[in-house]
Design a protein around this motif. Structure first.
Motif, PDB file in Angstrom:
ATOM      1  N   VAL A  92      60.232  33.684  44.319  1.00 17.05           N
ATOM      2  CA  VAL A  92      61.416  32.948  43.851  1.00 17.05           C
ATOM      3  C   VAL A  92      61.805  33.466  42.474  1.00 17.05           C
ATOM      4  N   CYS A  93      62.970  34.038  42.367  1.00 22.73           N
ATOM      5  CA  CYS A  93      63.445  34.533  41.064  1.00 22.73           C
ATOM      6  C   CYS A  93      63.715  33.340  40.154  1.00 22.73           C
ATOM      7  N   ARG A  94      63.183  33.411  38.914  1.00 16.84           N
ATOM      8  CA  ARG A  94      63.428  32.327  37.938  1.00 16.84           C
ATOM      9  C   ARG A  94      64.437  32.760  36.889  1.00 16.84           C
ATOM     10  N   PHE A 127      80.693  20.812  60.458  1.00 16.73           N
ATOM     11  CA  PHE A 127      79.547  20.630  61.366  1.00 16.73           C
ATOM     12  C   PHE A 127      79.505  21.829  62.291  1.00 16.73           C
ATOM     13  N   ARG A 128      78.300  22.273  62.633  1.00 10.98           N
ATOM     14  CA  ARG A 128      78.192  23.448  63.509  1.00 10.98           C
ATOM     15  C   ARG A 128      77.106  23.232  64.537  1.00 10.98           C
ATOM     16  N   GLY A 129      77.262  23.941  65.625  1.00 11.27           N
ATOM     17  CA  GLY A 129      76.211  23.886  66.630  1.00 11.27           C
ATOM     18  C   GLY A 129      76.328  25.064  67.574  1.00 11.27           C
ATOM     19  N   PHE A 159      63.183  41.013  47.062  1.00  7.01           N
ATOM     20  CA  PHE A 159      62.318  39.865  46.799  1.00  7.01           C
ATOM     21  C   PHE A 159      63.011  38.600  47.276  1.00  7.01           C
ATOM     22  N   GLU A 160      62.385  37.920  48.225  1.00  2.00           N
ATOM     23  CA  GLU A 160      63.009  36.766  48.884  1.00  2.00           C
ATOM     24  C   GLU A 160      62.205  35.499  48.580  1.00  2.00           C
ATOM     25  N   ALA A 161      62.937  34.416  48.285  1.00  2.00           N
ATOM     26  CA  ALA A 161      62.278  33.152  47.933  1.00  2.00           C
ATOM     27  C   ALA A 161      61.542  32.528  49.124  1.00  2.00           C
ATOM     28  N   GLN A 193      74.989  19.987  59.642  1.00  2.00           N
ATOM     29  CA  GLN A 193      76.091  19.703  58.721  1.00  2.00           C
ATOM     30  C   GLN A 193      76.059  20.778  57.643  1.00  2.00           C
ATOM     31  N   TYR A 194      77.195  21.391  57.390  1.00  2.00           N
ATOM     32  CA  TYR A 194      77.209  22.587  56.556  1.00  2.00           C
ATOM     33  C   TYR A 194      77.832  22.363  55.199  1.00  2.00           C
ATOM     34  N   PRO A 195      77.419  23.141  54.206  1.00  2.00           N
ATOM     35  CA  PRO A 195      78.000  23.012  52.874  1.00  2.00           C
ATOM     36  C   PRO A 195      79.394  23.633  52.816  1.00  2.00           C
ATOM     37  N   HIS A 215      74.892  35.278  66.446  1.00  2.00           N
ATOM     38  CA  HIS A 215      74.127  34.248  65.731  1.00  2.00           C
ATOM     39  C   HIS A 215      73.681  34.843  64.396  1.00  2.00           C
ATOM     40  N   ARG A 216      73.803  34.038  63.318  1.00  2.00           N
ATOM     41  CA  ARG A 216      73.368  34.571  62.017  1.00  2.00           C
ATOM     42  C   ARG A 216      71.911  35.022  62.075  1.00  2.00           C
ATOM     43  N   ALA A 217      71.087  34.286  62.823  1.00  2.00           N
ATOM     44  CA  ALA A 217      69.671  34.645  62.916  1.00  2.00           C
ATOM     45  C   ALA A 217      69.493  36.009  63.590  1.00  2.00           C
ATOM     46  N   GLY A 248      70.560  28.799  61.045  1.00  2.00           N
ATOM     47  CA  GLY A 248      72.013  28.906  61.000  1.00  2.00           C
ATOM     48  C   GLY A 248      72.627  28.827  62.379  1.00  2.00           C
ATOM     49  N   ALA A 249      73.888  29.223  62.427  1.00  2.00           N
ATOM     50  CA  ALA A 249      74.636  29.221  63.689  1.00  2.00           C
ATOM     51  C   ALA A 249      75.365  30.566  63.755  1.00  2.00           C
ATOM     52  N   GLY A 250      76.568  30.573  64.369  1.00  2.00           N
ATOM     53  CA  GLY A 250      77.209  31.865  64.591  1.00  2.00           C
ATOM     54  C   GLY A 250      78.067  32.324  63.430  1.00  2.00           C
ATOM     55  N   ILE A 273      71.924  38.245  54.116  1.00  2.00           N
ATOM     56  CA  ILE A 273      72.745  39.297  54.730  1.00  2.00           C
ATOM     57  C   ILE A 273      73.109  40.364  53.692  1.00  2.00           C
ATOM     58  N   GLY A 274      73.502  39.922  52.502  1.00  2.00           N
ATOM     59  CA  GLY A 274      73.920  40.870  51.462  1.00  2.00           C
ATOM     60  C   GLY A 274      72.760  41.703  50.952  1.00  2.00           C
ATOM     61  N   GLY A 275      71.632  41.067  50.633  1.00  2.00           N
ATOM     62  CA  GLY A 275      70.492  41.783  50.059  1.00  2.00           C
ATOM     63  C   GLY A 275      69.936  42.831  51.015  1.00  2.00           C
ATOM     64  N   GLY A 315      77.628  39.263  46.967  1.00  2.00           N
ATOM     65  CA  GLY A 315      77.718  38.295  48.071  1.00  2.00           C
ATOM     66  C   GLY A 315      78.013  36.895  47.557  1.00  2.00           C
ATOM     67  N   ASP A 316      77.392  35.907  48.199  1.00  2.00           N
ATOM     68  CA  ASP A 316      77.671  34.511  47.826  1.00  2.00           C
ATOM     69  C   ASP A 316      77.278  34.202  46.383  1.00  2.00           C
ATOM     70  N   ALA A 317      76.360  34.922  45.817  1.00  2.00           N
ATOM     71  CA  ALA A 317      76.024  34.703  44.405  1.00  2.00           C
ATOM     72  C   ALA A 317      77.248  34.999  43.535  1.00  2.00           C
TER      73      ALA A 317
HETATM   74  C1  FAD Z   1      69.557  29.705  55.966  1.00  2.00           C
HETATM   75  C2  FAD Z   1      71.006  30.138  55.953  1.00  2.00           C
HETATM   76  C3  FAD Z   1      71.787  29.914  57.091  1.00  2.00           C
HETATM   77  C4  FAD Z   1      73.125  30.297  57.095  1.00  2.00           C
HETATM   78  N1  FAD Z   1      73.855  30.113  58.228  1.00  2.00           N
HETATM   79  C5  FAD Z   1      75.126  30.546  58.282  1.00  2.00           C
HETATM   80  C6  FAD Z   1      75.880  30.437  59.472  1.00  2.00           C
HETATM   81  O1  FAD Z   1      75.400  29.953  60.468  1.00  2.00           O
HETATM   82  N2  FAD Z   1      77.165  30.862  59.499  1.00  2.00           N
HETATM   83  C7  FAD Z   1      77.735  31.397  58.377  1.00  2.00           C
HETATM   84  O2  FAD Z   1      78.913  31.771  58.411  1.00  2.00           O
HETATM   85  N3  FAD Z   1      77.049  31.535  57.229  1.00  2.00           N
HETATM   86  C8  FAD Z   1      75.756  31.125  57.149  1.00  2.00           C
HETATM   87  N4  FAD Z   1      75.045  31.275  55.988  1.00  2.00           N
HETATM   88  C9  FAD Z   1      75.710  31.875  54.840  1.00  2.00           C
HETATM   89  C10 FAD Z   1      75.913  33.350  55.010  1.00  2.00           C
HETATM   90  O3  FAD Z   1      74.715  33.984  55.368  1.00  2.00           O
HETATM   91  C11 FAD Z   1      76.430  33.868  53.689  1.00  2.00           C
HETATM   92  O4  FAD Z   1      77.616  33.175  53.361  1.00  2.00           O
HETATM   93  C12 FAD Z   1      76.847  35.309  53.736  1.00  2.00           C
HETATM   94  O5  FAD Z   1      76.157  36.005  54.720  1.00  2.00           O
HETATM   95  C13 FAD Z   1      76.651  35.995  52.386  1.00  2.00           C
HETATM   96  O6  FAD Z   1      75.320  36.489  52.319  1.00  2.00           O
HETATM   97  P1  FAD Z   1      74.432  36.477  51.024  1.00  2.00           P
HETATM   98  O7  FAD Z   1      73.360  37.480  51.272  1.00  2.00           O
HETATM   99  O8  FAD Z   1      75.257  36.603  49.812  1.00  2.00           O
HETATM  100  O9  FAD Z   1      73.833  35.021  50.985  1.00  2.00           O
HETATM  101  P2  FAD Z   1      72.750  34.365  51.945  1.00  2.00           P
HETATM  102  O10 FAD Z   1      72.842  34.909  53.308  1.00  2.00           O
HETATM  103  O11 FAD Z   1      72.879  32.905  51.706  1.00  2.00           O
HETATM  104  O12 FAD Z   1      71.350  34.890  51.359  1.00  2.00           O
HETATM  105  C14 FAD Z   1      70.812  34.525  50.104  1.00  2.00           C
HETATM  106  C15 FAD Z   1      69.314  34.783  50.167  1.00  2.00           C
HETATM  107  O13 FAD Z   1      68.765  34.639  48.862  1.00  2.00           O
HETATM  108  C16 FAD Z   1      67.582  33.870  48.946  1.00  2.00           C
HETATM  109  N5  FAD Z   1      67.383  33.233  47.646  1.00  2.00           N
HETATM  110  C17 FAD Z   1      68.022  32.158  47.145  1.00  2.00           C
HETATM  111  N6  FAD Z   1      67.582  31.888  45.905  1.00  2.00           N
HETATM  112  C18 FAD Z   1      66.639  32.803  45.627  1.00  2.00           C
HETATM  113  C19 FAD Z   1      65.813  33.055  44.498  1.00  2.00           C
HETATM  114  N7  FAD Z   1      65.877  32.287  43.402  1.00  2.00           N
HETATM  115  N8  FAD Z   1      64.946  34.091  44.527  1.00  2.00           N
HETATM  116  C20 FAD Z   1      64.869  34.898  45.634  1.00  2.00           C
HETATM  117  N9  FAD Z   1      65.630  34.703  46.729  1.00  2.00           N
HETATM  118  C21 FAD Z   1      66.504  33.681  46.716  1.00  2.00           C
HETATM  119  C22 FAD Z   1      67.869  32.906  50.085  1.00  2.00           C
HETATM  120  O14 FAD Z   1      66.686  32.350  50.619  1.00  2.00           O
HETATM  121  C23 FAD Z   1      68.599  33.791  51.069  1.00  2.00           C
HETATM  122  O15 FAD Z   1      67.728  34.481  51.909  1.00  2.00           O
HETATM  123  C24 FAD Z   1      73.711  30.898  55.935  1.00  2.00           C
HETATM  124  C25 FAD Z   1      72.920  31.110  54.783  1.00  2.00           C
HETATM  125  C26 FAD Z   1      71.578  30.749  54.798  1.00  2.00           C
HETATM  126  C27 FAD Z   1      70.716  31.020  53.568  1.00  2.00           C
END
Ligand code: FAD
Length: 409
Positions: free
Chosen positions: A126-128, A186-188, A29-31, A280-282, A100-102, A39-41, A10-12, A301-303
């Motif tokens: 995949v970024c190393r 847990f989500r559904g 660049f996506e892994a 089951q969610y982290p 839906h996140r998707a 995902g879910a909502g 979402i962030g990228g 973002g989450d990073a």
């Molecule tokens: C598969 C998935 C399902 C999710 N489902 C939900 C949900 O249902 N509800 C919810 O609230 N949040 C969900 N989240 C988390 C939510 O998307 C994030 O918390 C939020 O949107 C922040 O977005 P972000 O772009 O920082 O991280 P994310 O959305 O997690 O995106 C990170 C992206 O970086 C990619 N990536 C990871 N490592 C590497 C690498 N080394 N090199 C290149 N690319 C890499 C991942 O594949 C992913 O596409 C989900 C995340 C993922 C990845």
């Protein structure tokens, strides 16, 4: 200037769209080797939808999702504690959207491909690690099997690679593993009849009684007018160490506290049982970092700020990071832009990470259940005052930055 974005979540993708709007060249660049509907909502609050309105994506999001009308809070007896209108129903200029996140991801990905070109998002990369000198920065990639791929150079690199970010790890090798706060989520998503007005988000109960959040995320999915209903259960039970967004479990893993929950506004027990796929969610976060930016590289973002998914801010804060970063890169020299971005966004998001641990909006239900000893009440005003309820909700809006007065009109 060329911006290399690591991660097409979402962030990228939001960053790519804002950079394109600012006429800054970028590549993502996506892994993952393929994009799958995972995902879910999730909920897009008005600060996030303001950003999507600037990207002219609101119509597409509204076509897919549900415009949230209200948020309600109920005890585990199904008694109404509090509620308030949301988004345009509360006088904001923009809607609140449950989606839906998707679907959100698909809208962002297709907009990125249309606007930046089909090649702008490269999969299976995949970024190393990242390396930089004073002039440029290089990202080293492998394919999903681990075989080295050519590296990419840019003027800046933005690591949007999620909670397990390798760039974060490179910058902060001593950072702890994601922190488990003793609950599991847990989500559904379930095909079900609309409940309440068909657009309300409901928080019900506490950890001690069973805690559930439920809201519709897609309208009219069949001839009977059913919706896709998203639900989230949080139970007091440590995670078992597996931090996979796509882990499937049986409904038996989480349904026990809810087997008798049949309220007049929703038969929760039956709705949960009708779910095809339970994930089951982290349920983890990380402590706020001392810094995100090193030279020409920063985190987003989450990073940068993974937070517990309470209060609908995980995706929203990534979106706000992206908007500010693009604005700064368009107006300032890159090294200064990255530093200013960190100076603004790091403290703002650190506050939300900490608030989500024990002062999220639904914690008001814990206070009510404590005061009533978990028993039904006659009148909510005997338990908690209107002022206290209002203050609880306003505080979260203030911390997360979506008070109506603070958003651009
Ligand atoms: C598969 C998935 C399902 C999710 N489902 C939900 C949900 O249902 N509800 C919810 O609230 N949040 C969900 N989240 C988390 C939510 O998307 C994030 O918390 C939020 O949107 C922040 O977005 P972000 O772009 O920082 O991280 P994310 O959305 O997690 O995106 C990170 C992206 O970086 C990619 N990536 C990871 N490592 C590497 C690498 N080394 N090199 C290149 N690319 C890499 C991942 O594949 C992913 O596409 C989900 C995340 C993922 C990845």
């Amino acid at each position: 200037m060329k911006v290399v974005i690591v991660g097409a979540g979402i962030g990228g993708l939001t960053l790519a769209l804002f950079l394109h709007k600012a006429k800054i060249s970028c590549e993502v660049f996506e892994a993952a080797p393929a994009i799958r509907p995972l995902g879910a909502g999730l909920n897009l609050l008005p600060h996030a939808t303001t950003a999507f309105s600037e990207l002219e994506l609101l119509d597409r999001l509204l076509e897919r999702g549900v415009e949230t009308s209200e948020v309600h809070f109920y005890t585990h007896h199904g008694q109404f504690v509090d509620g308030e209108p949301r988004g345009r129903f509360a006088g904001y200029d923009v809607p609140q959207i449950s989606i839906h996140r998707a679907d959100l991801h698909e809208v962002l990905l297709s907009a990125a491909r249309e606007r930046l070109g089909d090649e702008a998002v490269r999969l299976g990369r995949v970024c190393r690690s990242v390396e930089q000198d004073p002039e440029r920065v290089r990202v080293n990639f492998a394919d999903p099997s681990g075989a080295a791929l050519p590296s990419e150079e840019g003027s800046v690199v933005i690591a949007c690679d999620g909670i397990h970010s390798v760039v974060r790890k490179q910058f902060h090798p001593d950072d702890s593993a994601p922190i488990d706060h003793g609950t599991t989520c847990f989500r559904g998503v379930t095909r079900w009849k609309p409940f309440l007005d068909g657009a309300t988000m409901a928080y019900v109960g506490t950890y001690d009684t069973g805690k559930l959040v439920v809201y519709p995320i897609r309208n009219s999915i069949d001839a009977e007018g059913k919706q896709l209903i998203n639900w989230v259960i949080e139970v007091k039970k440590p995670n078992d160490g597996v931090r996979d967004w796509n882990r499937q479990v049986s409904i038996e893993a989480c349904i026990e506290p809810f087997v008798d929950w049949r309220f007049e506004w929703l038969d929760i027990a039956s709705m949960l049982r009708a779910t095809d796929e339970v994930l089951q969610y982290p349920m983890v976060d990380r402590n706020p970092l001392p810094f995100w930016t090193r030279g020409r590289v920063t985190l987003l973002g989450d990073a940068a700020h993974p937070m517990l998914p309470r209060g609908s801010n995980g995706a929203a804060q990534a979106i706000l990071d992206a908007r500010l970063l693009a604005e700064l890169l368009a107006t300032k020299e890159p090294l200064i832009a990255l530093k200013e971005y960190e100076a603004t966004r790091l403290p703002a998001t650190a506050d939300i990470v900490l608030t989500n641990r024990n002062r999220s909006p639904d914690e008001i239900l814990r206070i009510v259940e404590e005061r009533t000893g978990g028993q039904p009440f006659e009148q909510i005003s005997d338990v908690i005052s209107r002022g206290e309820l209002d203050e609880w909700q306003s505080r979260y809006k203030r911390v997360a930055g979506f008070e109506r007065e603070r958003l651009p009109q």
